[in-house]
Design a protein around this motif. Structure first.
Motif, PDB file in Angstrom:
ATOM      1  N   THR A  60     -75.273 102.030  24.805  1.00  0.00           N
ATOM      2  CA  THR A  60     -74.585 103.257  23.606  1.00  0.00           C
ATOM      3  C   THR A  60     -75.142 104.634  23.396  1.00  0.00           C
ATOM      4  O   THR A  60     -74.479 105.581  23.568  1.00  0.00           O
ATOM      5  CB  THR A  60     -74.930 102.736  22.104  1.00  0.00           C
ATOM      6  N   ARG A  61     -76.770 104.856  23.928  1.00  0.00           N
ATOM      7  CA  ARG A  61     -77.389 105.680  24.182  1.00  0.00           C
ATOM      8  C   ARG A  61     -76.789 106.416  25.219  1.00  0.00           C
ATOM      9  O   ARG A  61     -76.947 108.019  24.998  1.00  0.00           O
ATOM     10  CB  ARG A  61     -78.795 105.315  24.415  1.00  0.00           C
ATOM     11  N   LEU A  62     -76.207 106.568  26.232  1.00  0.00           N
ATOM     12  CA  LEU A  62     -75.726 107.076  27.414  1.00  0.00           C
ATOM     13  C   LEU A  62     -74.227 107.428  27.224  1.00  0.00           C
ATOM     14  O   LEU A  62     -74.228 108.632  27.306  1.00  0.00           O
ATOM     15  CB  LEU A  62     -75.500 105.944  28.420  1.00  0.00           C
ATOM     16  N   ALA A  63     -73.655 106.676  26.373  1.00  0.00           N
ATOM     17  CA  ALA A  63     -72.615 106.759  25.833  1.00  0.00           C
ATOM     18  C   ALA A  63     -72.507 108.332  25.089  1.00  0.00           C
ATOM     19  O   ALA A  63     -71.908 108.862  25.323  1.00  0.00           O
ATOM     20  CB  ALA A  63     -71.796 105.814  25.732  1.00  0.00           C
ATOM     21  N   LEU A  64     -73.745 107.980  24.209  1.00  0.00           N
ATOM     22  CA  LEU A  64     -73.864 109.398  22.755  1.00  0.00           C
ATOM     23  C   LEU A  64     -73.955 110.770  23.446  1.00  0.00           C
ATOM     24  O   LEU A  64     -73.685 111.425  23.501  1.00  0.00           O
ATOM     25  CB  LEU A  64     -74.077 108.684  22.085  1.00  0.00           C
ATOM     26  N   ASP A  65     -74.915 110.885  24.466  1.00  0.00           N
ATOM     27  CA  ASP A  65     -75.250 111.238  25.204  1.00  0.00           C
ATOM     28  C   ASP A  65     -73.477 112.354  26.149  1.00  0.00           C
ATOM     29  O   ASP A  65     -73.922 113.581  25.931  1.00  0.00           O
ATOM     30  CB  ASP A  65     -76.093 111.479  26.325  1.00  0.00           C
ATOM     31  N   ARG A  66     -73.546 111.353  26.642  1.00  0.00           N
ATOM     32  CA  ARG A  66     -71.895 111.899  27.102  1.00  0.00           C
ATOM     33  C   ARG A  66     -71.356 112.611  26.730  1.00  0.00           C
ATOM     34  O   ARG A  66     -70.652 113.196  26.337  1.00  0.00           O
ATOM     35  CB  ARG A  66     -71.367 110.637  28.027  1.00  0.00           C
ATOM     36  N   LEU A  67     -70.790 112.198  25.296  1.00  0.00           N
ATOM     37  CA  LEU A  67     -69.806 112.912  23.950  1.00  0.00           C
ATOM     38  C   LEU A  67     -70.497 113.455  23.749  1.00  0.00           C
ATOM     39  O   LEU A  67     -69.681 114.838  23.645  1.00  0.00           O
ATOM     40  CB  LEU A  67     -69.746 111.220  23.091  1.00  0.00           C
ATOM     41  N   ARG A  68     -71.940 113.560  23.569  1.00  0.00           N
ATOM     42  CA  ARG A  68     -72.432 115.505  23.174  1.00  0.00           C
ATOM     43  C   ARG A  68     -71.589 116.172  24.054  1.00  0.00           C
ATOM     44  O   ARG A  68     -71.483 117.856  23.243  1.00  0.00           O
ATOM     45  CB  ARG A  68     -73.610 115.191  22.729  1.00  0.00           C
ATOM     46  N   ARG A  69     -71.988 115.781  25.171  1.00  0.00           N
ATOM     47  CA  ARG A  69     -71.141 116.607  26.358  1.00  0.00           C
ATOM     48  C   ARG A  69     -69.824 117.360  26.384  1.00  0.00           C
ATOM     49  O   ARG A  69     -69.173 117.997  26.061  1.00  0.00           O
ATOM     50  CB  ARG A  69     -72.377 116.552  27.755  1.00  0.00           C
ATOM     51  N   ALA A  70     -69.484 115.981  26.030  1.00  0.00           N
ATOM     52  CA  ALA A  70     -67.555 116.383  26.143  1.00  0.00           C
ATOM     53  C   ALA A  70     -67.707 116.806  24.833  1.00  0.00           C
ATOM     54  O   ALA A  70     -65.967 117.403  25.051  1.00  0.00           O
ATOM     55  CB  ALA A  70     -67.226 114.327  26.181  1.00  0.00           C
ATOM     56  N   LYS A  71     -67.729 116.289  23.321  1.00  0.00           N
ATOM     57  CA  LYS A  71     -67.397 117.433  22.298  1.00  0.00           C
ATOM     58  C   LYS A  71     -67.572 118.681  22.723  1.00  0.00           C
ATOM     59  O   LYS A  71     -66.774 119.210  21.981  1.00  0.00           O
ATOM     60  CB  LYS A  71     -68.043 117.104  21.260  1.00  0.00           C
ATOM     61  N   VAL A  72     -68.496 119.659  23.519  1.00  0.00           N
ATOM     62  CA  VAL A  72     -68.682 120.407  24.153  1.00  0.00           C
ATOM     63  C   VAL A  72     -67.534 120.695  24.773  1.00  0.00           C
ATOM     64  O   VAL A  72     -66.404 122.216  24.523  1.00  0.00           O
ATOM     65  CB  VAL A  72     -69.809 120.987  24.241  1.00  0.00           C
ATOM     66  N   GLU A  73     -66.725 119.875  25.358  1.00  0.00           N
ATOM     67  CA  GLU A  73     -65.728 120.773  26.758  1.00  0.00           C
ATOM     68  C   GLU A  73     -65.078 120.381  25.735  1.00  0.00           C
ATOM     69  O   GLU A  73     -63.547 120.930  26.915  1.00  0.00           O
ATOM     70  CB  GLU A  73     -66.047 119.439  27.963  1.00  0.00           C
ATOM     71  N   ARG A  74     -64.544 119.949  25.139  1.00  0.00           N
ATOM     72  CA  ARG A  74     -62.976 119.321  24.039  1.00  0.00           C
ATOM     73  C   ARG A  74     -63.002 120.778  23.917  1.00  0.00           C
ATOM     74  O   ARG A  74     -61.800 120.700  23.409  1.00  0.00           O
ATOM     75  CB  ARG A  74     -63.060 117.647  23.453  1.00  0.00           C
ATOM     76  N   GLU A  75     -63.771 121.568  23.269  1.00  0.00           N
ATOM     77  CA  GLU A  75     -63.737 122.103  22.372  1.00  0.00           C
ATOM     78  C   GLU A  75     -63.363 123.416  23.503  1.00  0.00           C
ATOM     79  O   GLU A  75     -62.390 124.681  22.520  1.00  0.00           O
ATOM     80  CB  GLU A  75     -65.722 123.084  21.769  1.00  0.00           C
ATOM     81  N   GLN A  76     -63.598 123.544  24.841  1.00  0.00           N
ATOM     82  CA  GLN A  76     -62.341 124.152  25.242  1.00  0.00           C
ATOM     83  C   GLN A  76     -61.118 123.779  26.437  1.00  0.00           C
ATOM     84  O   GLN A  76     -61.067 124.412  26.558  1.00  0.00           O
ATOM     85  CB  GLN A  76     -64.042 125.103  26.863  1.00  0.00           C
ATOM     86  N   TYR A  77     -60.900 122.738  25.441  1.00  0.00           N
ATOM     87  CA  TYR A  77     -59.664 121.759  26.543  1.00  0.00           C
ATOM     88  C   TYR A  77     -58.783 122.609  26.215  1.00  0.00           C
ATOM     89  O   TYR A  77     -58.820 123.030  24.625  1.00  0.00           O
ATOM     90  CB  TYR A  77     -60.199 121.185  25.964  1.00  0.00           C
TER      91      TYR A  77
END
Length: 304
Positions: A60-77
Motif C-alpha cells: 500500500t505504501r509503495l503504491a501510494l508513493d508511486r500514485l503521488r508521482r503518477a498524479k503529477v505526471e497525469r496532469e501533464q498527459y
C-alpha cells in the motif's frame, strides 16, 4: 521455493489487486510488487508477527508513493488519461475479496477523482474489507483521519454513482447496437444511442490521433462517430466484443493489431459515457482475446 517466496506467492493475487486498483496500470502494479518482494527478502519471514499485514502495508505504501508521482505526471498527459485493462486471459486479482465492480475500467477511472490518500483508505476499507483501525495502521495515520478519508471518498464517488451502470447485459446490448449503427451509419441512428448529456473520452496519449478534450452531448458524439464511420470503411477493420476487467468492451482490430478498446456506461437504453483507449502501449497486451459474437457490423471505423 524459499519461505519468503512462498509467503509472497501465497498473497500475490491480493497484493496485485490492491496495487492495480491504486494505480490503474498492470505494469505499475507489477513494479510495486517487485519492490515489495525485494523488501521481503530483507526480512526474516519467521520474525513477522503478521506476514500478510506486513505485505499489505508495504504494498500500500509503495503504491501510494508511486500514485503521488503518477498524479503529477497525469496532469501533464496529452489529452484524457484512461486506465489500462488487464490482459483478457488474466485471472481477476483477489476474486474472493473484491466487489466485482471495483475492477471495471469505469470504476478505476472514477477512482481518479480521489486524492492518493483518499483512494488508499477507500480501497482498504470498502473494497478489501479492512476495518478503520486496520486501514489506519496500514497507512500510518490516526483512526479518525482514516475514517474521514473514507467518508470524503464515498461522498466524492457518490456524486457520479447514479450515472455508473454495472448492468453488463445492458452494456453488451448497447455495444452491439453501436456496432450495428456504425455498419450502416446515419446521424439519427447514431444520435439515438446517446443520452443528451453523454460524454466521450479518448486516450491517445499524444502518440496517435484522439480527441484531446472530453466531448459532450448526443449531437456532437453522433457527428463524431458518423464522420469516423464514413472515413474508415475498409474490410481491414473489424470489431470484437470481449470481456475486459469483468465487463463488456469492444475492440477494434486493424489487421492483426488492436487499435482501440472501447467501453461504455449506460442508463436505460442510452449510452451516458463512452471511453476509447487508443494509446498503442496500453493496447499491446490485448492480443489474443476470447470474444463474444457481434451479430452485425464486422467492418467499422477507427474509434477516436
Amino acid at each position: 521455493m524459499d519461505a519468503g517466496t512462498a509467503l509472497f506467492e501465497r498473497h500475490r493475487s491480493r497484493l496485485f489487486g490492491l496495487a492495480y486498483r491504486m494505480l490503474g496500470t498492470p505494469a505499475d502494479a507489477e513494479d510495486v510488487l517487485h519492490d515489495a518482494w525485494l523488501r521481503l527478502n530483507e526480512q526474516d519471514p519467521a520474525a513477522l508477527d503478521d506476514p500478510e499485514a506486513w505485505l499489505v502495508t508495504v504494498t500500500t505504501r509503495l503504491a501510494l508513493d508511486r500514485l503521488r508521482r503518477a498524479k503529477v505526471e497525469r496532469e501533464q498527459y496529452t489529452g484524457p488519461w484512461l486506465p489500462e485493462p488487464l490482459a483478457p486471459e488474466a485471472d481477476r486479482p483477489d476474486a474472493t475479496a473484491e466487489r466485482e465492480e471495483s475492477l471495471t475500467l469505469s470504476f478505476l477511472l472514477l477512482l481518479e477523482r480521489l486524492g492518493p490518500e483518499e483512494r488508499a483508505a477507500f480501497l482498504l476499507h470498502d473494497v478489501f474489507d479492512y476495518g478503520h483501525a486496520e486501514a489506519a495502521a496500514i497507512l500510518g495515520i490516526a483512526e479518525d483521519a482514516c475514517r474521514q478519508r473514507v467518508h470524503r471518498a464515498r461522498r466524492r464517488l457518490r456524486e457520479d454513482r447514479p450515472r455508473f451502470s454495472v448492468d453488463h447485459a445492458a452494456q453488451r446490448r448497447m455495444l452491439q447496437r453501436f456496432v450495428e449503427a456504425m455498419a450502416e451509419p446515419t446521424l439519427d441512428t447514431l444520435r439515438a444511442l446517446f443520452a443528451e448529456d453523454a460524454i466521450h473520452l479518448s486516450d491517445g496519449g499524444g502518440v496517435v490521433r484522439a480527441t484531446l478534450r472530453p466531448l459532450h452531448g448526443a449531437e456532437r458524439l453522433a457527428r463524431l462517430y458518423l464522420q469516423l464511420a464514413r472515413h474508415f470503411r475498409e474490410p481491414l477493420f473489424h470489431h470484437e466484443l470481449v470481456m475486459l476487467n469483468g465487463a463488456p468492451a469492444l475492440l477494434l482490430h486493424d489487421g492483426k493489431t488492436v487499435s482501440s478498446a472501447m467501453w461504455i456506461e449506460c442508463e436505460g437504453d442510452r449510452i451516458t459515457a463512452i471511453h476509447a483507449l487508443r494509446h498503442p502501449a496500453k493496447l499491446a497486451h490485448l492480443m489474443p482475446v476470447t470474444s463474444m459474437p457481434v451479430t452485425k457490423g464486422e467492418a467499422g471505423p477507427s474509434l477516436h
